[in-house]
Design a protein around this motif. Structure first.
Motif, mmCIF file in Angstrom:
data_model
loop_
_atom_site.group_PDB
_atom_site.id
_atom_site.type_symbol
_atom_site.label_atom_id
_atom_site.label_comp_id
_atom_site.label_asym_id
_atom_site.label_seq_id
_atom_site.Cartn_x
_atom_site.Cartn_y
_atom_site.Cartn_z
ATOM 1 N N TYR A 151 0.822 -1.213 0.000
ATOM 2 C CA TYR A 151 0.000 0.000 0.000
ATOM 3 C C TYR A 151 0.854 1.261 0.000
ATOM 4 O O TYR A 151 0.373 2.332 -0.372
ATOM 5 C CB TYR A 151 -0.949 -0.007 1.188
ATOM 6 N N HIS A 206 0.026 3.866 -2.564
ATOM 7 C CA HIS A 206 -0.241 5.197 -2.018
ATOM 8 C C HIS A 206 0.529 6.268 -2.785
ATOM 9 O O HIS A 206 -0.010 7.339 -3.100
ATOM 10 C CB HIS A 206 0.153 5.215 -0.540
ATOM 11 N N GLU A 262 -1.168 6.646 -6.269
ATOM 12 C CA GLU A 262 -2.453 7.330 -6.195
ATOM 13 C C GLU A 262 -2.283 8.810 -5.860
ATOM 14 O O GLU A 262 -3.045 9.663 -6.310
ATOM 15 C CB GLU A 262 -3.332 6.652 -5.135
ATOM 16 N N ASP A 286 -10.912 9.506 -4.734
ATOM 17 C CA ASP A 286 -11.486 8.531 -3.797
ATOM 18 C C ASP A 286 -10.566 7.331 -3.613
ATOM 19 O O ASP A 286 -10.462 6.780 -2.519
ATOM 20 C CB ASP A 286 -12.851 8.061 -4.313
ATOM 21 N N ALA A 287 -9.929 6.910 -4.676
ATOM 22 C CA ALA A 287 -9.006 5.782 -4.582
ATOM 23 C C ALA A 287 -7.818 6.123 -3.691
ATOM 24 O O ALA A 287 -7.305 5.259 -2.959
ATOM 25 C CB ALA A 287 -8.521 5.378 -5.972
ATOM 26 N N GLU A 302 -7.848 8.166 -1.057
ATOM 27 C CA GLU A 302 -8.301 8.093 0.327
ATOM 28 C C GLU A 302 -8.446 6.641 0.785
ATOM 29 O O GLU A 302 -8.102 6.288 1.915
ATOM 30 C CB GLU A 302 -9.639 8.835 0.470
ATOM 31 N N HIS A 303 -8.971 5.791 -0.099
ATOM 32 C CA HIS A 303 -9.135 4.387 0.248
ATOM 33 C C HIS A 303 -7.780 3.696 0.471
ATOM 34 O O HIS A 303 -7.607 2.915 1.405
ATOM 35 C CB HIS A 303 -9.915 3.684 -0.889
ATOM 36 N N THR A 304 -6.830 4.023 -0.398
ATOM 37 C CA THR A 304 -5.489 3.446 -0.246
ATOM 38 C C THR A 304 -4.811 3.935 1.022
ATOM 39 O O THR A 304 -4.119 3.187 1.705
ATOM 40 C CB THR A 304 -4.625 3.792 -1.468
ATOM 41 N N GLN A 305 -5.020 5.200 1.339
ATOM 42 C CA GLN A 305 -4.434 5.756 2.558
ATOM 43 C C GLN A 305 -4.997 5.069 3.810
ATOM 44 O O GLN A 305 -4.270 4.797 4.771
ATOM 45 C CB GLN A 305 -4.702 7.261 2.616
ATOM 46 N N MET A 306 -6.310 4.761 3.791
ATOM 47 C CA MET A 306 -6.929 4.063 4.914
ATOM 48 C C MET A 306 -6.338 2.662 5.065
ATOM 49 O O MET A 306 -6.044 2.209 6.169
ATOM 50 C CB MET A 306 -8.436 3.989 4.687
ATOM 51 N N LYS A 307 -6.160 1.955 3.935
ATOM 52 C CA LYS A 307 -5.589 0.616 3.995
ATOM 53 C C LYS A 307 -4.136 0.658 4.455
ATOM 54 O O LYS A 307 -3.670 -0.237 5.188
ATOM 55 C CB LYS A 307 -5.682 -0.051 2.624
#
Length: 241
Positions: free
Chosen positions: A73, A77, A80, A88-89, A91-96
């Motif tokens: 990630y 990250h 992205e 949105d991708a 933010e999702h990658t940052q969360m993971k």
């Protein structure tokens, strides 16, 4: 958080609690030694060793998996973040990535504290044994010192009694007295060494045992010489009579 990481986090909190409990200053090592010497621990010793190695293997696998996720990630990250077409991708990658880093810390500290906990239990057990040995050696040394002082006082009394005999006898007895004085000085030296070694008994128990054995030999030899002197004194009394 998935079920496996909830279990690892609970395991980490349990390890921290045990470490804090073992480090409490008002619980002496002897108390922990009594707890560890229960028959229950002897029955599960074989199972405990296998469980210890199994948990280490599981934690290592989880740790390596967390490292893989972080690397995965982190690369995604960066890609992205450089791209502005899919916010949105990003933010999702940052969360993971955050979850992967959290799992990395949890598994890493769990593995580290598990090894520290095992080592701490071993050190507490060794310290309790050393303190027990120190107490036993101190009692033995005190008893030996008292006995040695008693016989030195007896030798001093005999020395003054022997001075009342004839000159020829005095020469022989004076030589014997000099020998006794030399032995007394040697014994005092050994006693001084023993007293010094008592302060270092926690770090050098084996040296203390050797000195105690040497002091016992000196004590036996002094006892034999004391018996011989008493025999000579009785013979001299019979001659005088």
């Amino acid at each position: 958080m998935t079920l496996q990481w909830v279990a690892v986090a609970a395991f980490l909190y349990a390890e921290i609690g045990l470490l804090i409990l073992f480090c409490l200053p008002f619980i002496p090592p002897q108390r922990w030694q009594k707890i560890f010497s229960y028959a229950f621990w002897g029955k599960i010793a074989t199972f405990w060793n296998k469980a210890f190695l199994t948990i280490i293997i599981l934690l290592i696998v989880l740790f390596l998996d967390a490292v893989r996720e972080v690397r995965k990630y982190s690369t995604t990250h960066a890609l992205e973040k450089s791209s502005t077409s899919r916010p949105d991708a990003y933010e999702h990658t940052q969360m993971k990535l955050f979850r992967a880093q959290r799992n990395l810390y949890i598994s890493g500290f769990s593995l580290f504290f598990w090894l520290v906990l095992r080592r701490l239990v071993i050190l507490i057990t060794q310290l309790a044994k050393e303190l027990s040995n120190k107490g036993v050696l101190k009692v033995q040394a005190d008893n030996t010192n008292k006995a040695a002082k008693k016989f030195m006082e007896e030798n001093e009394r005999l020395k003054w009694i022997l001075k009342s005999y004839s000159k020829d006898e005095d020469r022989v007895l004076e030589a014997e007295n000099r020998t006794l004085i030399d032995e007394k000085e040697k014994l005092k030296t050994e006693l001084r060494k023993t007293s010094d070694a008592l302060s270092k008994a926690q770090n050098d128990v084996m040296t203390m045992k050797m000195q105690s054995e040497r002091l016992s030999k000196e004590y036996d030899r002094l006892l034999r010489e004391h018996t011989e002197v008493q025999d000579r004194l009785e013979k001299s009394n019979k001659k005088g009579l």
